[in-house]
Design a protein around this motif. Sequence first.
Motif, PDB file in Angstrom:
ATOM      1  N   ALA A 138      -5.499  -4.501  -2.193  1.00 14.15           N
ATOM      2  CA  ALA A 138      -5.472  -5.781  -1.482  1.00 14.15           C
ATOM      3  C   ALA A 138      -5.749  -5.544  -0.006  1.00 14.15           C
ATOM      4  O   ALA A 138      -5.424  -4.485   0.539  1.00 14.15           O
ATOM      5  CB  ALA A 138      -4.111  -6.455  -1.655  1.00 14.15           C
TER       6      ALA A 138
ATOM      7  N   TYR B  35      -3.788   0.301  -1.261  1.00 10.91           N
ATOM      8  CA  TYR B  35      -3.930   0.713  -2.653  1.00 10.91           C
ATOM      9  C   TYR B  35      -2.572   1.148  -3.206  1.00 10.91           C
ATOM     10  O   TYR B  35      -1.858   1.913  -2.550  1.00 10.91           O
ATOM     11  CB  TYR B  35      -4.881   1.905  -2.774  1.00 10.91           C
TER      12      TYR B  35
ATOM     13  N   ASP C  23      -3.317  -1.436  -7.957  1.00 13.68           N
ATOM     14  CA  ASP C  23      -3.529  -2.652  -7.185  1.00 13.68           C
ATOM     15  C   ASP C  23      -4.300  -2.298  -5.929  1.00 13.68           C
ATOM     16  O   ASP C  23      -4.191  -1.181  -5.422  1.00 13.68           O
ATOM     17  CB  ASP C  23      -2.181  -3.285  -6.821  1.00 13.68           C
TER      18      ASP C  23
END
Length: 152
Positions: free
Chosen positions: A56, A68, A54
């Motif tokens: 963001a 991360y 992931d």
Amino acid sequence: YLRHAGSDPPWVRVDARSADPADRGRAILADAIADNGDPTTNLVRYADATLVADAADDVVDGVATVRYALVVDLARAAVLEPDPALRAQLEQQVRGGFTRITSTLWVDAANRPVGAHTRQELPGVGTLTLTSEYRDWGRPVQIAAPPSGQIR
């Protein structure tokens, strides 16, 4: 030195030259923790065995970052490791049930780590939690040893 939460005294002296298996185990753990002082170490070392699960935008202490979520597959890392000694160490970890390194890494706009968090269950040992904050890039640091009364 390793800090052992919940013990008295809280610090344990680590001697990699010791013949005691417990001391040698602590030395291996201390080396692994020191390697991870730079949160990008495993990314570079095990790039082909790392998954970015992931990413963001986030803010850490007022600094814009990208967060991360990373997973290193240690079995794959062992297969890809060219150094026989490191490969053997990875294979031993995998046989012992330690198959992944899962962490969160926050990086600023200059690609510098701002923070990192790792929480791992180590079979037969317990939970390793490593939280790091990075700041004051380029400034000198001083690290003092723990007081002698707090070391066993």
